[in-house]
Design a protein around this motif. Structure first.
Motif, short mmCIF file in Angstrom:
data_model
loop_
_atom_site.label_atom_id
_atom_site.label_comp_id
_atom_site.label_asym_id
_atom_site.label_seq_id
_atom_site.Cartn_x
_atom_site.Cartn_y
_atom_site.Cartn_z
N LYS A 183 15.29 51.68 45.50
CA LYS A 183 15.60 50.98 44.84
C LYS A 183 13.73 50.20 44.52
N ASP A 242 12.10 47.07 42.93
CA ASP A 242 11.87 45.07 42.25
C ASP A 242 10.79 44.99 42.00
N HIS A 299 7.65 42.19 41.46
CA HIS A 299 7.35 40.76 41.28
C HIS A 299 6.28 40.74 40.48
N ARG A 343 17.53 51.45 34.89
CA ARG A 343 17.29 50.14 35.00
C ARG A 343 18.83 49.44 35.41
N CYS A 344 17.95 48.54 36.15
CA CYS A 344 19.36 47.91 37.13
C CYS A 344 19.42 46.81 35.53
N GLY A 377 19.87 43.65 33.41
CA GLY A 377 19.57 42.19 34.01
C GLY A 377 18.41 42.01 35.23
N GLN A 378 18.14 42.52 35.36
CA GLN A 378 16.66 42.60 36.59
C GLN A 378 15.52 43.38 36.29
N TYR A 379 14.26 43.03 36.96
CA TYR A 379 12.62 43.87 36.21
C TYR A 379 13.23 44.96 37.62
N SER A 380 14.27 45.92 37.98
CA SER A 380 14.36 46.83 39.07
C SER A 380 14.78 48.02 38.71
#
Length: 98
Positions: free
Chosen positions: A6, A8, A10, A45-46, A48-51
């Motif tokens: 995973k 994430d 930033h 892609r997760c 709703g996240q930038y992940s």
């Protein structure tokens, strides 16, 4: 060896747009190269996240670290790694044994 990874991302809010565009282009090219070679067989892609949640297929922990640390976005990522093992209830495995 298979690993669930995973990632994430930033990015700094004040990152120069040209620097950001360059990093994202290099990231896409590198990840697609790894996908085509079979090292990165799955990426999602997760929502709703930038992940993303990915599966990487590498020989060992050292190779995994090498692959991940060469990602252009690596300095801007929090990464969680989970080694994967086959599950005895996986029907794909049962079908292979038949």
């Amino acid at each position: 060896m298979l690993f669930a990874v995973k990632m994430d991302v930033h990015l700094p809010a004040d990152m120069d747009p040209d620097v950001k565009a360059d990093i994202l282009a290099r990231e896409k090219a590198y990840s697609q190269k790894l996908q085509k070679s079979g090292v990165w067989p799955h990426i999602w892609r997760c929502a709703g996240q930038y992940s993303n949640l990915s599966v990487l297929d590498v020989d060992d922990n050292d190779r995994l670290h090498e692959v991940l640390s060469q990602l252009p976005l690596f300095p801007y990522m929090n990464i969680e790694v989970t080694p994967l093992a086959t599950h005895p209830s996986d029907i794909a495995l049962l079908e292979q044994d038949s």
